[in-house]
Every structure is written in C-alpha cells, then in structure tokens.
Design an enzyme around this catalytic site. Structure first.
Site, PDB file in Angstrom:
ATOM      1  N   GLU A   1      38.995  33.323  39.821  1.00 44.12           N
ATOM      2  CA  GLU A   1      37.877  33.997  40.505  1.00 44.12           C
ATOM      3  C   GLU A   1      37.325  33.157  41.651  1.00 44.12           C
ATOM      4  OE1 GLU A   1      34.987  35.411  37.702  1.00 44.12           O
ATOM      5  OE2 GLU A   1      36.444  36.638  36.623  1.00 44.12           O
TER       6      GLU A   1
ATOM      7  N   GLU B   1      42.110  38.288  32.630  1.00 39.79           N
ATOM      8  CA  GLU B   1      40.877  38.468  31.854  1.00 39.79           C
ATOM      9  C   GLU B   1      40.643  39.959  31.682  1.00 39.79           C
ATOM     10  OE1 GLU B   1      37.248  36.488  32.995  1.00 39.79           O
ATOM     11  OE2 GLU B   1      38.340  34.632  33.472  1.00 39.79           O
TER      12      GLU B   1
END
Length: 834
Positions: free
Chosen positions: A466, A540
């Site tokens: 991220e 994720e």
C-alpha cells in the site's frame, strides 16, 4: 568509575520481543561436533552457539546522558576505542546486579504501562486511526524518552584456540537502531528493526576473558503503523569458524522436480595465504539417508572469496508439498589436504510453482487455490519476543484451519516462521519493509533474498504494501524496476508481487509478475482487461472484524459482533470475499487480514482503551473466534459443524437470538430443548441460521451428509462454576530454555458445560524448570499487564505462556491455577531433553 543512578536502575528493573524451482530451507545449525577422523582438528570445525541466555537489561534515557549510563557524555562517545568511554556498562568492573536478568527473545515494550496519548488529534475519519491506538497505546516513543532506550549486557568467556578462529555475532533481529559494543569498541550500528545483521568480533575479543558485550537499542522511532515491540526480540548467535569457511547465507541450492540439483557456495578465506581446498557436498533425505554426493576444488586468494558451483541429481526425488513437505539436507564440508576446515548445512525442498493469469496457481503441476492470512508477529504475554516453538504453534493453528499460505506483514519475518512453514507445508509471501531503491533499501532487500531464497515455502517476493505515494506513479515504477533487477539477480526463480490498494494497472505494475490486490474487488475485472496475462492474488482480503465471544455490538466497551456481519467501508465480510474469490478460477486465491489479532490498529473504533485489533480469525492468544469455523468449513475437507452463539442469556428470556451454524455438510437441523426448529440446506461458501426466542436449556444441531447424521454439536445454558480447568497444548516441555507451553484456563459447571461469559481472575503459579513468561485473554480493551502471573478470563478463557528454563530432565513442571469459589486446578508437564 561512576556508578549508575540507583533509582533509575531500580525503575528500569521494575518496568519490566511458470517457475520450476526448488527452494532450500534455511539451515538450522546447532553446534557442530568435531569430525571423528584421525586428521580431525581439536576444535569443532564450526560452532554456532545460541547466545540467548544470561543477559542483563536496563532502561536508559533518550534525553538524559546521566540516566543513559554516560552514553555520549562530553561528546567522547567515539573519540577513543576500547577504553570504556563509550558507556559505563562497557567496562568489566561495572556493577550490573540491579539490572534485570533476561533471556532472549525479549520485548521490553510489552511490559511497559499503557498511556492514553491524549496529545494526538483525533482523526476526522475514525477508520484512519489514532496514532496512539495504532501502536497499542504503549508508553514508548519520543514522548516517553525514559522508556525508549534499552541496554543489554552480557559477559562471556572463550575457549583456548578461539583467538586463531573467525568469531562472528549474528543478530536475527533487534528493534531498533542498535549499537553493538564489545570490550569498549563500537563495532556497528544497525537501524533496521527487521533485518538480521552480523558483526565480526575476531579482532576485539579478550582471548583470556572476560568479554563484555553491550547492545544499546533505541526504539524512539518506529518503522510501521502497528505495534512493533522493542529490544533484542530474536535470537543472537556466536559463530566460530576456521579462517576458511562458508560465510552467513553462503549456500544456495536450487533444484527441479526431476531431481536435478545445483548448489552455489561462497567460500571465504580470512587468512594471509592462498588456499587450495575441496568442497564436499553430501545430500541426505528426511530420514537421514545419503542420496547424493559431489566434490569440487577451489583456489582461494588471500583474504578473498570464491564462488563454487556444483551439480548433482537425485535418483528418486521426493517433492515438497503441502501434505508431505519433504526436506533434504545438504552438508557442505571444506577440506584442505584431508583436514576438515568447515562444515555448513542447509535444508531444501524440491517443488515447482506456476502462476497463470487464466487458471490460477499450480504447485507441482496441480491446481491449488491459495487460502491464507496475513500476520504480524506478536502474541499475548510476550509481545514480539515470540519463542520459536510459539511461532510453530501459530503456523499450525492456521494450517489446521485449512490455510495454505502465510503473508509476512509487512517486513522480513522471523526465520522460525519460515522453518515452521517448511516443516508443516505452508506457502509464504515474503515481504520487505521498505519499498525504496536507496542503498539502505536495497541492502535490506538483498538480506531478505539471501537469507530466505532457500526456503521451499517461499513462493512470492513482495516489494511493498500500500505504497500510496508511489504505487501509481512513474517514480514508483523506477523504484520498483531497480528492486526487481536486484531480486532477479539473486533469485530468478520466484515471481515478484506488491500489495496494492489503488492504481492496479498503473505505476509500478509493469515491474511485477503477479498483481497483488488489497481489497478493491471492483477493480479486478478492469485490471484484467489492461493486463490479461498477469496473474492476480488477493494479498489482503476481508478485514472483517469480530470480538471473540461477543454477539452484540457495544460501542462503549469497544466490542463488535462475532457474527460475520461487520467490516470497514473498504473491506468485505468473510463470506463475501471468499465466495467471490472461490467462484473465479483465474484468481490464484487470497489472504485474509488477519490470521491473528495483533496489538494496535483497533478498527473499527480506534480509541482508548482499545489496544489490539479485531481483524483476527483467532484472537491475540490464538483462541479461535467463531469465524475460524467458517474458514475451516470451506478450506479443508474434514466435516465441520459449529454452532453460535453461546446459550447464556439470563434476563433475556423470550428475546430473539440469531443462531448460526458453520458447516460443510449438506444440511443442518436445529433443536431447542428437543423441539425441532427446522432443517436448512447449507449453501456453498455460506452458513445457515435461525431466529430463536431465548429459553434456557440446550440447543443441539445435527449435521447431515445426504440423509445420514454424521455430526452433532450443542450449546447449553451453563450453571454456577464448580470446576476450574487448565489444559496445555503439549504434554512435555524441553528443558532448553526456549520451549513454551500454552496453558488454557476456563471454568465449567457441574454438568461439564463451559461458562462462556466468565470473567474470574485466574492466578497462575508453577514449580519446576520453567517460568510464566506472560499472560493474556484476547480482550481487545484489557489494560491488564502481560508480564504478570494472573489474568481475568475474557468470555470464559485466559492463557498463560509457560517458558522452559534450562534444567535437568526428569524434574516435572507443575502448573497450578486458582480462582475464588472453586478448587485449584493442576497439570504436570514432563521435562524432556533440550
């Protein structure tokens, strides 16, 4: 010599972790015994000695030199080497008897008090999180200079002959910014809290002793946005070798499922003379049988290194797989004129992996849906100072649930995790902490690849998580391409991914082999149109939240429901994400955020006094939440039937209670007090449920395969507690100072029904060669101490982590638990050889 301030020392003591490839499991290198031949040297050719015991610890001070044992006083810290000016504890006559005795792994932050951190500005968006909450509200960091510096001190003696050898200290992990000082000499500074490092101490030893090793650790700054602990939270080793030896991570084995093996060894000559040596490699199977042997010669320049390549073939190769994770061992011996100079070993496994954009993932040619979880590395009671046996236990909990892949979030993992995955048959996504191509970033990445490229469990290198500032930019692509070049030069056999939560198809995408999706499922199909040939894995998924044993959302207490109903705005429930990924064969699979609850990031509330997350499939103790049985139903083939909630709702008679069953059977029939409430067919990747007015008594569910009942489970209204029970995850404890047993405490009524809402205070004690390393209960808002011998039950459960001491085999470990109103509970653990 100035003595340390007694009050500060006492305070410190009171305050208290398509790719055919065979990866090779990293070596477990115990002390190597001398070779028993006529020409064998008097010393073992290589000794790797665990250096975890008999340390002393004290808190220093980040802002006060006098309370930091003189470190930096008069700006002479680096002025003179070896004369004790570095810091007072570096001298041999320093009095450290008031320092706390500790064994490694050790996390001092877990023993610190909680602090509310009111100075933080509350976030506009609650999901953004409070920085204090993000790190678990521990009193550490720049606001707490008195808690953010730790000093470790260890004295040791050496053996005759060690002065003629190469001596190295290997640190598996120190959080963070550590300074290593030996006999007054500053040997190295290492800032990363996650990468291992080594220090050559050959020139700085006192051969006749004593030797004083000092490590100053500065945890004022963090590297992540989650609880990270503080201290020497992984192993330390003292390695003794000949001048000619294989350096750390100097062996690399690659193989194919055909049995073809290639080995590359780095040989180092730390002597002043050229050397002509033989490298003899013997390969052994899991049972210890010799299956191959090869010998090569090498010429080593004085103070030089040489790369030696060897090739061999296994006649009847046994593959490493999830169900049968066969591991081979390569034993590499350096000989000179028949004399053994060094012996180094490494484990490896033969397996083949392939990602396909249309068909998903294949292991050894067989299609496999990846089903797993992301995990940080802390556990109740011990923080980040997790012993190897506990890492193994945690991997096994997810393996037993049906998971087949583990993502190391978001840093280089403890090698014990990879060893457990190698041994148990669990795949791994291995991730570096820093997504950068700076010298430091590439150095950390190179360390990751060198150490871990030999583990068969590792199937993907992840270069970032991220990275919002660069994942969608041209600059990010440049950085990623530099990282890619380095990885492929060190390990061309595994694909590269990055966990992206935006901009899939843009920015750094061309640098990847496999796209990692963090959530954003609606972007999957648009991405496939842009990159139809790039495989996809859900790095994720879910981020669903639940609190073990709670079935009503409580904003005041900070609890969410254990039903599969709650997730943040960016996320999906368990059934929503899994049914989506399971239905699309071209998706390689996905990994839940997270396998275990962890300290910090207490979504969805992100406020005091929440100190841990709700994301886990299991809580911080590893107690399964109800959602564990949803995944167990659909991730493995054994029959499952799990009923929720409990049936203790005194005062709510007549109120409608939602009753769910997780099962992989064909249908489930529910009874209340022997009256049928109906039969329901179990939908694929789903669950069944009923609305039931509460009446005390017994709920019973029957699971059917076809028309035959094959399972039964029940929930009963519990009466008053009459019995305290403690059980252990193992019957014996190795007296090696490292082994751990997890003690589970719970209360039962006269009929043997567990009390699901009990919150009694449990006191633990023990006798024998062990100690209570910490306690927990999985309560995400508990401010009780982890470093203690008592803990309240949370929704019926509490845990004590019992760690072995070094002791004589045969002395039993007797654990006792007590609480008010019921007899004490006891269990005995057998002491086993270390």
């Amino acid at each position: 010599m100035k003595k340390p301030d007694r009050r500060s020392v006492l305070s410190a003591a009171a305050a208290l972790s398509a790719l055919p490839v065979s990866a090779l499991a990293a070596p477990k290198q115990p002390v190597v015994q001398p070779v028993t031949t006529a020409s064998a040297p008097s010393l073992a050719p290589r000794e790797r000695i665990l250096f975890d015991f008999d340390w002393r610890f004290a808190l220093g001070h980040a802002a006060d030199v006098n309370r930091d044992f003189g470190f930096g006083r008069d700006q002479k810290t680096y002025a003179k080497q070896g004369n004790g000016q570095v810091a007072e504890p570096s001298t041999a006559d320093f009095d450290d008897h008031l320092w706390q005795p500790v064994d490694l792994p050790h996390d001092w932050a877990v023993g610190l008090p909680f602090a509310r951190n009111d100075y933080f500005i509350p976030p506009q968006n609650p999901e953004d999180g409070d920085p204090g909450a993000g790190h678990g509200y521990k009193a550490i960091g720049r606001r707490f200079p008195e808690n953010s510096i730790g000093w470790y001190r260890k004295g040791f003696e050496l053996q005759p002959g060690d002065a003629d050898r190469v001596l190295t200290l290997e640190f598996d992990g120190v959080f963070r910014d550590s300074l290593v000082i030996l006999n007054g000499y500053v040997l190295t500074r290492h800032e990363s809290g996650y990468t291992p490092f080594s220090v050559d101490i050959t020139n700085y030893i006192n051969p006749q002793g004593p030797n004083i090793l000092l490590v100053r650790v500065d945890a004022s700054l963090g590297e992540g946005w989650f609880y990270e602990g503080a201290g020497i939270y992984r192993h330390v080793w003292l390695v003794k070798t000949d001048k000619v030896h294989v350096p750390q991570w100097g062996l690399c084995v690659r193989g194919e499922t055909s049995g073809a093996i290639s080995l590359e060894a780095t040989l180092k000559n730390a002597s002043a003379s050229p050397r002509a040596v033989d490298l003899v490699t013997d390969i052994y199977d899991r049972e210890g049988r010799a299956v191959a042997s090869v010998t090569s010669t090498a010429q080593l320049d004085a103070y030089g290194e040489s790369q030696v390549s060897q090739a061999s073939h296994l006649a009847a190769p046994k593959l490493w797989s999830l169900d049968d994770p066969h591991l081979y061992t390569a034993r590499c011996e350096i000989r000179e004129a028949g004399k053994t100079l060094d012996v180094s070993t490494v484990r490896f496994g033969l397996r083949d992996i392939r990602f396909d954009a249309k068909e998903g993932f294949f292991l050894n040619g067989k299609w496999l849906k990846l089903r797993g979880a992301n995990n940080h590395e802390d556990h109740a009671g011990v923080g980040t100072g997790v012993p190897d046996a506990l890492h193994h236990w945690r991997v096994k909990q997810l393996k037993d649930m049906g998971a087949n892949i583990w993502r190391c979030a978001h840093n280089m993992p403890n090698e014990a995790i990879l060893e457990a995955c190698d041994e148990l048959g669990m795949l791994v996504i291995d991730e570096t902490r820093l997504m950068t191509a700076t010298p430091e970033g590439l150095s950390q990445l190179a360390t990751l690849i060198h150490r871990d490229r030999n583990h068969p469990s590792v199937i993907l290198w992840s270069i970032g998580n991220e990275e919002t500032a660069q994942q969608g930019t041209e600059r990010g692509l440049k950085i990623a391409l530099d990282m890619r070049r380095l990885i492929k030069s060190l390990d061309p056999t595994r694909p590269i991914t990055a966990a992206m939560n935006h901009y899939q198809g843009q920015g750094l995408t061309p640098a990847l082999d496999v796209m990692g999706f963090n959530y954003h499922e609606s972007s999957i199909e648009p991405f496939r149109k842009l990159y139809p040939d790039m495989p996809i894995v859900g790095t994720e998924t879910a981020s669903a939240v639940s609190t073990r044993g709670e079935y009503v959302r409580d904003e005041v207490k900070g609890y969410v429901r254990a039903y599969d109903l709650d997730a943040p705005s960016y996320a999906l429930t368990a059934s929503a994400w899994w049914s989506l990924y399971d239905a699309k064969p071209y998706l390689a699979g996905g990994l839940v955020w997270t396998g275990f609850d962890y300290r910090g990031e207490p979504t969805p509330f992100n406020r005091w006094p929440e100190i841990s997350s709700h994301f886990g499939i299991l809580d911080t103790c590893g107690f399964p939440k109800d959602i564990y049985y949803y995944y167990k139903s659909w991730w493995q083939s054994a029959p499952v039937l799990h009923l929720l909630p409990h049936w203790n709702w005194t005062g709510s008679e007549g109120k409608t209670i939602d009753v769910w069953a997780y099962s992989n059977l064909d249908k489930v029939e529910l009874f209340l007090n022997k009256r049928s409430l109906g039969v329901q067919s179990v939908p694929k990747d789903g669950h069944v449920q009923w609305s039931v007015p509460f009446t005390p008594g017994e709920l019973v569910a029957y699971g059917f395969k076809g028309d035959k009942v094959v399972m039964k489970t029940a929930r009963r209204t519990a009466g008053p507690a009459t019995r305290l029970s403690i059980t252990s995850d193992r019957a014996g404890l190795r007296t090696d100072g490292q082994d751990v047993a997890l003690i589970r405490a719970e209360l039962f009524d006269a009929q043997g029904t567990a009390l699901p809402t009990a919150d009694n205070l449990i006191h633990f004690s023990l006798s024998g060669p062990a100690r209570i390393a910490g306690v927990g209960n999985g309560n995400p808002t508990s401010l009780e101490a982890d470093k203690a011998s008592s803990r309240h039950l949370f929704n019926g459960l509490a845990q004590a982590v019992v760690r072995a001491r070094r002791g004589s085999v045969g002395a039993p470990v007797i654990v006792t638990a007590t609480t008010d109103g019921v007899p004490a509970a006891r269990l005995t653990l057998t002491s086993l050889p270390g």
